[in-house]
Every structure is written in structure tokens, then in C-alpha cells.
Write a protein that holds these residues in place. Structure first.
Motif, PDB file in Angstrom:
ATOM      1  N   ALA A 187       1.244  -1.293  -0.281  1.00  8.56           N
ATOM      2  CA  ALA A 187      -0.163   0.114   0.062  1.00  8.56           C
ATOM      3  C   ALA A 187       1.151   1.352  -0.574  1.00  8.56           C
ATOM      4  CB  ALA A 187      -1.089   0.528   1.451  1.00  8.56           C
ATOM      5  N   ASP A 216      -0.025   6.831   2.277  1.00  4.17           N
ATOM      6  CA  ASP A 216      -1.138   7.408   2.521  1.00  4.17           C
ATOM      7  C   ASP A 216      -1.907   7.865   1.238  1.00  4.17           C
ATOM      8  OD1 ASP A 216      -2.865   9.383   3.660  1.00  4.17           O
ATOM      9  OD2 ASP A 216      -1.593  10.677   4.255  1.00  4.17           O
ATOM     10  N   ILE A 217      -3.178   8.651   1.626  1.00  8.54           N
ATOM     11  CA  ILE A 217      -3.896   8.999   0.094  1.00  8.54           C
ATOM     12  C   ILE A 217      -2.885   9.583  -1.230  1.00  8.54           C
ATOM     13  CG2 ILE A 217      -6.140   8.324   1.296  1.00  8.54           C
ATOM     14  CD1 ILE A 217      -6.253  11.456   1.623  1.00  8.54           C
ATOM     15  N   ARG A 222      -1.716  -3.643   6.319  1.00  3.50           N
ATOM     16  CA  ARG A 222      -1.508  -2.004   5.456  1.00  3.50           C
ATOM     17  C   ARG A 222      -2.145  -2.296   4.550  1.00  3.50           C
ATOM     18  NH1 ARG A 222       2.877   1.719   6.413  1.00  3.50           N
ATOM     19  NH2 ARG A 222       3.208   1.869   4.339  1.00  3.50           N
ATOM     20  N   TYR A 231      -5.282  -0.391   1.019  1.00  4.73           N
ATOM     21  CA  TYR A 231      -5.244   0.916  -0.036  1.00  4.73           C
ATOM     22  C   TYR A 231      -6.028   0.570  -0.875  1.00  4.73           C
ATOM     23  CZ  TYR A 231      -4.954   4.613  -3.267  1.00  4.73           C
ATOM     24  OH  TYR A 231      -5.123   5.592  -3.921  1.00  4.73           O
ATOM     25  N   ARG A 245      -9.274   2.389  -3.195  1.00  7.09           N
ATOM     26  CA  ARG A 245      -9.841   3.582  -4.502  1.00  7.09           C
ATOM     27  C   ARG A 245     -10.803   3.532  -5.577  1.00  7.09           C
ATOM     28  NH1 ARG A 245      -3.791   3.955  -6.713  1.00  7.09           N
ATOM     29  NH2 ARG A 245      -4.436   3.752  -9.137  1.00  7.09           N
ATOM     30  N   GLU A 260     -10.780   8.037  -1.799  1.00  7.45           N
ATOM     31  CA  GLU A 260      -9.534   6.545  -1.410  1.00  7.45           C
ATOM     32  C   GLU A 260      -9.649   6.884   0.298  1.00  7.45           C
ATOM     33  OE1 GLU A 260      -5.361   8.363  -3.059  1.00  7.45           O
ATOM     34  OE2 GLU A 260      -6.483  10.363  -3.390  1.00  7.45           O
ATOM     35  N   TYR A 261      -9.112   5.354   0.173  1.00  3.96           N
ATOM     36  CA  TYR A 261      -8.927   4.935   1.970  1.00  3.96           C
ATOM     37  C   TYR A 261      -7.454   4.324   2.330  1.00  3.96           C
ATOM     38  CZ  TYR A 261     -10.135   1.399   5.534  1.00  3.96           C
ATOM     39  OH  TYR A 261      -9.888   0.697   6.407  1.00  3.96           O
ATOM     40  N   ASP A 262      -7.267   4.146   3.113  1.00  3.64           N
ATOM     41  CA  ASP A 262      -6.322   3.967   3.214  1.00  3.64           C
ATOM     42  C   ASP A 262      -5.830   3.622   5.414  1.00  3.64           C
ATOM     43  OD1 ASP A 262      -3.690   6.000   5.302  1.00  3.64           O
ATOM     44  OD2 ASP A 262      -4.578   6.953   3.364  1.00  3.64           O
ATOM     45  N   THR A 295      -2.537   2.633   6.850  1.00  4.91           N
ATOM     46  CA  THR A 295      -0.865   1.840   6.451  1.00  4.91           C
ATOM     47  C   THR A 295      -0.462   2.623   7.696  1.00  4.91           C
ATOM     48  OG1 THR A 295      -0.784   3.582   5.143  1.00  4.91           O
ATOM     49  CG2 THR A 295      -1.765   2.722   3.489  1.00  4.91           C
TER      50      THR A 295
END
Length: 326
Positions: free
Chosen positions: A192, A195-196, A267, A269, A271, A280-282, A284
Motif C-alpha cells: 500500500a 497515504d492517500i 497495511r 489501500y 480507491r 480513496e481509503y488507506d 497504512t
């Protein structure tokens, strides 16, 4: 039916400003053409434009919350206030070293909601940023960022607090429904990102490659789950705004992408991309317990869409009278 949300926002913003004393009102108000302050997105604990809730009396704080509630559905408002309360939980987990607190959220108003055709407002702090722009009584509702740290608080093996759980669970349900071939197309990286990807940029990228799997390649169950995932994010908005955004996206192609392992607690992610849509989703951090989510419109963030329509209408040439010089 006339959309009640713009007037609700005008009324709530004017009431918020009226509830402030003069120094606080001066801090909260900005001109609409202050682009750096208005086109601002910052979900980390940083200084920011506006007036802080911590310095306000009860009436003014309640007026700020009533303004925030005009932009969010009841469920999303519950998520937002939970995110704010988590500042106290995080501060305790950090042994009170950083002085985090649930009053460290800021409100800024751009222009005059009582008089101006074009105006905007924002409610923002750590892990929360809601920006709304109004032009000619049409609301442009993005960006909307919600994060959570800790993403989950557990006791006796069960979650006590998990404000962004639906955003993770529904995406995992979609991933499971894709089958081996669909998952292979959807998973764009073994790790991942940190971050976004849109981060705190004033302008979000309109296309992120690789795109992942298109909705058109999914089976009916997968298509239905992807539609539900998009609706989950749109339903952060009041029903009138959510319905308008859904109509705007209707018939357009969507892509779903996942990065990182598929096992929970690691971790990861994802989108979703569509026509003027970026979700977006994370989650992480090393322990997979720190989530970020955002709903953005790359071509419409911070009112770019409604302002362009307003300016086009304002500068449209009128009919020419017969015999008038050309």
C-alpha cells in the motif's frame, strides 16, 4: 423540488458568525477570493485558517456544529464527531505528550453568506475536513475527508469504536466477490502507499494509474457492491446532495483498485475512480489501525464546477435588439 440545503447552510453560517465576538469573527471570516485559504485541505494537526472551537463559548460551538450538520447526513455527522472525540483517546495513548484535544477544530467562512451569491465554508482539524462552496444557491460538496486514529478500539475482542468500519468492510466484501480473475485485475500493487495519493493537494489528480478493474468487467454481484461502495461515500452528504451526485455519476464508468495484502490487520489501500470522482481509503500504519478516507471531485473540488457555471452564465451575451450595432 427546490433544494433546501443551500438556504440551510446560509442560515447556519450566518448564525455561526453572529454567535462570535468581534475577535473571533475576524479570525473566522475571509474574503471569497482568498484562494490559498479557501482551496485548503489539511487533515494533519497543523495551524490553519479560521477560528478554533476551543476558544468559543457554548453557543458559538453549538452554532459551529449546526453548520457542520448541514453538510453531512446523520450517520456521517456521527462519524465526524467520533473522529473529533478520538483526539482525546489518541492523546491518552501518547501519554498526553502532544496535547491533542477535541476542541482543536477550526471553522472558516469565505465571503458573506447573508449577501453574496458566491461563498464557502470549511470545518477542519485532525482527521476531519469538510469544504462546501455555494454559488447561485447550488452547493458543491467536496472535498470531504474523514480519518480515524485509532481506527478501532477493542475490548474483550470486540470493537468499542470503529467509525470508518463500513468503508473497510464493504470494500473487503467487494474484493471477495470479484473472484480470482477480478482480484488480479483490481490489485495494482503488493504494498500500500504511505497515504492517500491525493494527499492535501488543492487540486486532486483526475486520473490515477493503474486504474484497477472497470465496473463493466464485473459480475452482477461485484457491480452491485461497487455501486454500494460509491453510495456509502455519497451518503456522507445530505440526501438532496447525495441524490444529485448519484445522478451525475449515473451511467459513467467506474474503476476499483486495491493495493497491499488482502488479509485484515495489514497495511492496505483502495480507491474508486469515475467521471469527476475520486474516492480513496488507506489504513497504512504498521498495525493497520489508522485510517484515512476522502471523497473528492477532481474537476469540482472547492466549487470549481458551480463557479464555472456561474461565471459562464454571468458572461453569456444577451439577445441583440434588431438594428442594434454589432
Amino acid at each position: 423540488m427546490e433544494d433546501p440545503v443551500p438556504e440551510q447552510m446560509r442560515t447556519a453560517a450566518a448564525a455561526f458568525l453572529a454567535a462570535l465576538d468581534e475577535p473571533a469573527r475576524h479570525a473566522a471570516r475571509h474574503t471569497f477570493d482568498d484562494e490559498p485559504a479557501r482551496r485548503w485541505l489539511e487533515y494533519r494537526p497543523r495551524p490553519r485558517p479560521g477560528v478554533t472551537l476551543a476558544g468559543l463559548g457554548v453557543d458559538a460551538r453549538k452554532a459551529a456544529h449546526r453548520l457542520l450538520a448541514t453538510a453531512l447526513s446523520p450517520a456521517a455527522y456521527a462519524q465526524a464527531v467520533t473522529v473529533m472525540a478520538l483526539e482525546e483517546v489518541l492523546d491518552r495513548a501518547e501519554d498526553w505528550r502532544r496535547g491533542r484535544h477535541s476542541g482543536d477544530y477550526w471553522v472558516a467562512v469565505f465571503g458573506d453568506p447573508a449577501r453574496d451569491d458566491d461563498w464557502a465554508w470549511r470545518f477542519e482539524g485532525h482527521h476531519l475536513s469538510v469544504s462546501m462552496t455555494v454559488a447561485d444557491d447550488r452547493v458543491s460538496p467536496a472535498p470531504v475527508f474523514l480519518g480515524a486514529n485509532p481506527a478501532t478500539v477493542r475490548h474483550a475482542g470486540r470493537p468499542v469504536s470503529r467509525p470508518l468500519g463500513p468503508e473497510e468492510d464493504l470494500a473487503r466484501e467487494l474484493l471477495d466477490a470479484l473472484g480470482p480473475g477480478g482480484r488480479s485485475a483490481a490489485i495494482i500493487a503488493d504494498e500500500a502507499p504511505a497515504d492517500i495519493i491525493s494527499a492535501t493537494r488543492a487540486t486532486a489528480p483526475d486520473r490515477l494509474d493503474p486504474l484497477g478493474v472497470p465496473r463493466g468487467r464485473l459480475r452482477p454481484t461485484g457491480r452491485a457492491l461497487l455501486d454500494r461502495l460509491v453510495a456509502l461515500y455519497l451518503d456522507r452528504l445530505p440526501p438532496e446532495l447525495a441524490a444529485r451526485e448519484a445522478d451525475r455519476l449515473d451511467g459513467g464508468e467506474l474503476h476499483f483498485a486495491w493495493a497491499g495484502p488482502v488479509e485484515p490487520g495489514r497495511r492496505h489501500y483502495y480507491r474508486v475512480q469515475g467521471e469527476d470522482l475520486l474516492i480513496e481509503y488507506d489504513n497504512t500504519t504498521d498495525d493497520g489501525n489508522h485510517a484515512h478516507t476522502v471523497l473528492r471531485r477532481p474537476a469540482g473540488d472547492f466549487g470549481a464546477d458551480v463557479l464555472a457555471a456561474h461565471h459562464a452564465a454571468a458572461h453569456r451575451p444577451g439577445p441583440v435588439s434588431p438594428g442594434a450595432p454589432r
